[in-house]
Structures are given as C-alpha cells and as structure tokens.
Design a protein around this motif. Structure first.
Motif, PDB file in Angstrom:
ATOM      1  N   TRP A  69       0.989  -1.251   0.351  1.00  0.00           N
ATOM      2  CA  TRP A  69       0.101   0.232   0.234  1.00  0.00           C
ATOM      3  C   TRP A  69       0.805   1.471   0.210  1.00  0.00           C
ATOM      4  O   TRP A  69       0.681   2.367  -0.322  1.00  0.00           O
ATOM      5  CB  TRP A  69      -1.377  -0.318   1.009  1.00  0.00           C
ATOM      6  CG  TRP A  69      -2.444  -1.003   0.795  1.00  0.00           C
ATOM      7  CD1 TRP A  69      -2.634  -1.869   2.036  1.00  0.00           C
ATOM      8  CD2 TRP A  69      -3.492  -0.234  -0.054  1.00  0.00           C
ATOM      9  NE1 TRP A  69      -3.838  -2.144   1.489  1.00  0.00           N
ATOM     10  CE2 TRP A  69      -4.650  -1.546   0.449  1.00  0.00           C
ATOM     11  CE3 TRP A  69      -3.716   0.959  -1.070  1.00  0.00           C
ATOM     12  CZ2 TRP A  69      -5.513  -0.900  -0.271  1.00  0.00           C
ATOM     13  CZ3 TRP A  69      -4.545   1.178  -1.142  1.00  0.00           C
ATOM     14  CH2 TRP A  69      -5.749  -0.235  -0.704  1.00  0.00           C
ATOM     15  N   ASN A  70       1.881   0.863   0.901  1.00  0.00           N
ATOM     16  CA  ASN A  70       2.461   2.401   1.123  1.00  0.00           C
ATOM     17  C   ASN A  70       3.167   2.744  -0.642  1.00  0.00           C
ATOM     18  O   ASN A  70       3.177   4.136  -0.751  1.00  0.00           O
ATOM     19  CB  ASN A  70       3.513   2.511   2.060  1.00  0.00           C
ATOM     20  CG  ASN A  70       4.298   3.240   2.504  1.00  0.00           C
ATOM     21  OD1 ASN A  70       4.209   4.700   1.837  1.00  0.00           O
ATOM     22  ND2 ASN A  70       5.120   3.235   3.051  1.00  0.00           N
ATOM     23  N   TYR A  71       3.849   1.503  -0.669  1.00  0.00           N
ATOM     24  CA  TYR A  71       5.093   2.200  -2.247  1.00  0.00           C
ATOM     25  C   TYR A  71       4.101   2.396  -2.933  1.00  0.00           C
ATOM     26  O   TYR A  71       4.338   3.480  -4.719  1.00  0.00           O
ATOM     27  CB  TYR A  71       6.020   0.528  -2.681  1.00  0.00           C
ATOM     28  CG  TYR A  71       7.500   0.889  -1.271  1.00  0.00           C
ATOM     29  CD1 TYR A  71       7.581   1.543  -1.039  1.00  0.00           C
ATOM     30  CD2 TYR A  71       7.295   0.142  -0.093  1.00  0.00           C
ATOM     31  CE1 TYR A  71       9.138   2.415  -0.152  1.00  0.00           C
ATOM     32  CE2 TYR A  71       8.099  -0.171   0.317  1.00  0.00           C
ATOM     33  CZ  TYR A  71       9.294   1.238   0.882  1.00  0.00           C
ATOM     34  OH  TYR A  71      10.505   1.264   1.573  1.00  0.00           O
TER      35      TYR A  71
ATOM     36  N   MET B  43       0.030   1.521  11.947  1.00  0.00           N
ATOM     37  CA  MET B  43       0.916   0.519  10.685  1.00  0.00           C
ATOM     38  C   MET B  43      -0.075   0.490  10.487  1.00  0.00           C
ATOM     39  O   MET B  43      -0.817   0.127   9.453  1.00  0.00           O
ATOM     40  CB  MET B  43       1.187  -0.070  11.168  1.00  0.00           C
ATOM     41  CG  MET B  43       2.334  -0.055  11.711  1.00  0.00           C
ATOM     42  SD  MET B  43       3.452  -1.550  12.336  1.00  0.00           S
ATOM     43  CE  MET B  43       4.240  -2.062  10.948  1.00  0.00           C
ATOM     44  N   ARG B  44      -1.460   1.404   9.544  1.00  0.00           N
ATOM     45  CA  ARG B  44      -3.338   1.359   8.998  1.00  0.00           C
ATOM     46  C   ARG B  44      -2.563   1.576   7.784  1.00  0.00           C
ATOM     47  O   ARG B  44      -2.881   3.559   7.706  1.00  0.00           O
ATOM     48  CB  ARG B  44      -3.741   1.653   9.894  1.00  0.00           C
ATOM     49  CG  ARG B  44      -4.439   0.940  10.860  1.00  0.00           C
ATOM     50  CD  ARG B  44      -5.692   1.660  11.248  1.00  0.00           C
ATOM     51  NE  ARG B  44      -6.950   1.888  10.939  1.00  0.00           N
ATOM     52  CZ  ARG B  44      -7.758   2.979  10.553  1.00  0.00           C
ATOM     53  NH1 ARG B  44      -7.376   3.627  11.541  1.00  0.00           N
ATOM     54  NH2 ARG B  44      -8.389   2.853   9.522  1.00  0.00           N
ATOM     55  N   PHE B  45      -1.481   1.918   7.311  1.00  0.00           N
ATOM     56  CA  PHE B  45      -0.644   2.364   5.983  1.00  0.00           C
ATOM     57  C   PHE B  45      -2.335   1.929   4.559  1.00  0.00           C
ATOM     58  O   PHE B  45      -1.770   2.963   4.148  1.00  0.00           O
ATOM     59  CB  PHE B  45       0.123   1.622   5.185  1.00  0.00           C
ATOM     60  CG  PHE B  45       1.033   1.885   6.446  1.00  0.00           C
ATOM     61  CD1 PHE B  45       1.307   3.424   6.263  1.00  0.00           C
ATOM     62  CD2 PHE B  45       1.334   0.900   6.730  1.00  0.00           C
ATOM     63  CE1 PHE B  45       2.922   3.072   7.225  1.00  0.00           C
ATOM     64  CE2 PHE B  45       3.019   1.734   7.626  1.00  0.00           C
ATOM     65  CZ  PHE B  45       3.452   1.522   8.582  1.00  0.00           C
ATOM     66  N   ALA B  46      -3.291   1.777   4.429  1.00  0.00           N
ATOM     67  CA  ALA B  46      -4.036   1.345   3.538  1.00  0.00           C
ATOM     68  C   ALA B  46      -5.098   2.652   3.596  1.00  0.00           C
ATOM     69  O   ALA B  46      -5.023   3.655   2.617  1.00  0.00           O
ATOM     70  CB  ALA B  46      -4.737   0.393   3.442  1.00  0.00           C
TER      71      ALA B  46
ATOM     72  N   LEU C 100      -3.953   5.713   4.981  1.00  0.00           N
ATOM     73  CA  LEU C 100      -3.298   6.274   4.940  1.00  0.00           C
ATOM     74  C   LEU C 100      -3.137   6.797   3.185  1.00  0.00           C
ATOM     75  O   LEU C 100      -2.672   8.191   2.792  1.00  0.00           O
ATOM     76  CB  LEU C 100      -1.743   6.166   5.872  1.00  0.00           C
ATOM     77  CG  LEU C 100      -2.293   6.855   7.142  1.00  0.00           C
ATOM     78  CD1 LEU C 100      -0.818   6.413   7.931  1.00  0.00           C
ATOM     79  CD2 LEU C 100      -2.317   8.073   7.738  1.00  0.00           C
ATOM     80  N   SER C 101      -2.216   6.128   2.715  1.00  0.00           N
ATOM     81  CA  SER C 101      -2.472   5.794   0.959  1.00  0.00           C
ATOM     82  C   SER C 101      -3.463   5.983   0.583  1.00  0.00           C
ATOM     83  O   SER C 101      -2.826   7.368  -0.294  1.00  0.00           O
ATOM     84  CB  SER C 101      -2.082   4.648   1.104  1.00  0.00           C
ATOM     85  OG  SER C 101      -0.713   3.819   1.590  1.00  0.00           O
ATOM     86  N   LEU C 102      -4.239   6.028   0.691  1.00  0.00           N
ATOM     87  CA  LEU C 102      -6.085   6.727   0.036  1.00  0.00           C
ATOM     88  C   LEU C 102      -5.775   7.959  -0.113  1.00  0.00           C
ATOM     89  O   LEU C 102      -6.267   9.238  -0.929  1.00  0.00           O
ATOM     90  CB  LEU C 102      -6.820   5.480   0.326  1.00  0.00           C
ATOM     91  CG  LEU C 102      -7.171   4.040  -0.367  1.00  0.00           C
ATOM     92  CD1 LEU C 102      -8.462   2.807  -0.558  1.00  0.00           C
ATOM     93  CD2 LEU C 102      -7.075   4.327  -1.729  1.00  0.00           C
TER      94      LEU C 102
ATOM     95  N   LEU D 195     -13.901   8.907   6.900  1.00  0.00           N
ATOM     96  CA  LEU D 195     -13.899   8.504   5.388  1.00  0.00           C
ATOM     97  C   LEU D 195     -12.371   7.479   5.795  1.00  0.00           C
ATOM     98  O   LEU D 195     -12.502   6.823   4.862  1.00  0.00           O
ATOM     99  CB  LEU D 195     -13.254   9.230   4.065  1.00  0.00           C
ATOM    100  CG  LEU D 195     -14.776  10.153   4.099  1.00  0.00           C
ATOM    101  CD1 LEU D 195     -15.103  11.269   3.256  1.00  0.00           C
ATOM    102  CD2 LEU D 195     -16.136   9.871   4.032  1.00  0.00           C
ATOM    103  N   LEU D 196     -11.318   7.557   6.989  1.00  0.00           N
ATOM    104  CA  LEU D 196     -10.684   7.146   6.334  1.00  0.00           C
ATOM    105  C   LEU D 196     -10.340   6.028   7.177  1.00  0.00           C
ATOM    106  O   LEU D 196      -9.609   4.704   7.420  1.00  0.00           O
ATOM    107  CB  LEU D 196      -9.012   7.713   7.496  1.00  0.00           C
ATOM    108  CG  LEU D 196      -8.922   9.059   6.219  1.00  0.00           C
ATOM    109  CD1 LEU D 196      -7.592  10.042   7.150  1.00  0.00           C
ATOM    110  CD2 LEU D 196      -9.051   9.020   5.180  1.00  0.00           C
TER     111      LEU D 196
END
Length: 188
Positions: free
Chosen positions: A9-11, A133-136, A138-140, A185-186
């Motif tokens: 997700w992050n990259y 560590m909820r990167f999905a 954050l990435s969105l 929404l996150l």
C-alpha cells in the motif's frame, strides 16, 4: 502478510502520487507562463521554509510513545495546532506586508496560509493511523489529496487563475484531507 500488504500500500500509493503529481505538473507547465510558475515557486519556497522551521516532531513523538494517553494526545494536538496557526499567520502576514514588492506573490502567500491551518484537522487521525500501521487508508488519503490538488490546480488554470492555480490546488487538497479526517472517511 500484513507487513507485506502495508508495504505494498505504502509504495504503491507513493508511486501513484508521484505519477499524478508529475503528470499534473506537466499539464500545469503547459497551461501557465514561466512567470506564473515562478511566482508560485517563490510562495511555495517561503511556505516550505516556514513549515520546516516549525517542525518539532510532534507526530513522531506520538507515534513512538509507548504509553500514549488522552492527555499526551491533547497536548500533541495543541502543540501542532499552535505551530500550524503560527505558520499560517506568518504566511498571511508576509502576504500583507508587501515584503516582496509583488502583489502576485502576496496573493499566493495568502492562499498558502490556509494549507497548514487545514492540516490541523488531519493531524491526530493521520498520526494515530501511522502509529497503528494502517497504511491503506493513509495511502488512499495521500492519493486523494494529490488527485484533488492537481485537478483543482488544472481547473483553476483553465479558468484563468494563472499563478494562483497551484495554490488553489493546494488548498483544495487540504480541504479534502481535512474533510476526510473529520468525516472519518479513513476508517476502512
């Protein structure tokens, strides 16, 4: 498996944000004059310098604190809010002071003053998601902000806002981020 998914997700999001931002800037470079881009560049540089000076690592502290409690969260939020308001006020003041002798730069600084103030709403939700560590989500959010920023900047350029277009885009991205945080929404 969750570490791999988080890294993906992050990259993946960083790559897409780069593509959206690079592509949007290529379009803006075709729509705006070199003078317009230079005016915005000066405003962005000033905002960046003030933002760097005001960075005290509050988010990093909250992310790494082993026993995070409500009091520490409230204090972190308050310190961050004060810093963001100070940067916004400094940009607003510089825009009104005529320091640069150019009304265009002053206008860009006034628009850019809104960005750190809008960032106040994002601070705690994004910090806590990073801590968890909820990167999905954050990435969105990063991808959404980049898309809104570039879309609004390009639309503003097409509507004739010239040197203000990228600043309008930055504010629109900030509004998107603040609204997403406020509306939760996150929480995916």
């Amino acid at each position: 498996n969750s570490v791999r998914a988080s890294l993906a997700w992050n990259y993946g999001a960083h790559s897409l944000v780069f593509v959206v931002t690079f592509g949007g800037n290529v379009v803006l470079a075709r729509l705006l004059s070199p003078h317009d881009l230079g005016v915005f560049g000066v405003g962005l540089a000033i905002a960046g310098i003030l933002g760097t000076i005001s960075y005290f690592g509050v988010a990093n502290y909250l992310i790494r604190d082993h026993e995070l409690d409500e009091s520490t969260l409230a204090t972190g939020f308050t310190v961050n809010a004060i810093l963001c308001l100070a940067v916004g006020a400094a940009l607003w003041a510089l825009g009104g002071a005529g320091v640069f002798g150019d009304a265009a730069i002053a206008a860009v600084l006034r628009w850019m003053a809104l960005v750190p103030v809008l960032g106040i709403a994002e601070f705690l939700p994004l910090t806590l998601m990073t801590r968890e560590m909820r990167f999905a989500p954050l990435s969105l959010l990063q991808l959404g902000k980049a898309a809104v920023n570039m879309g609004a900047a390009i639309a503003a350029a097409l509507w004739g806002f010239s040197y203000l277009s990228p600043a309008i885009g930055a504010v629109a991205g900030g509004v998107f981020g603040a609204a997403a945080a406020a509306a939760k929404l996150l929480d995916l």
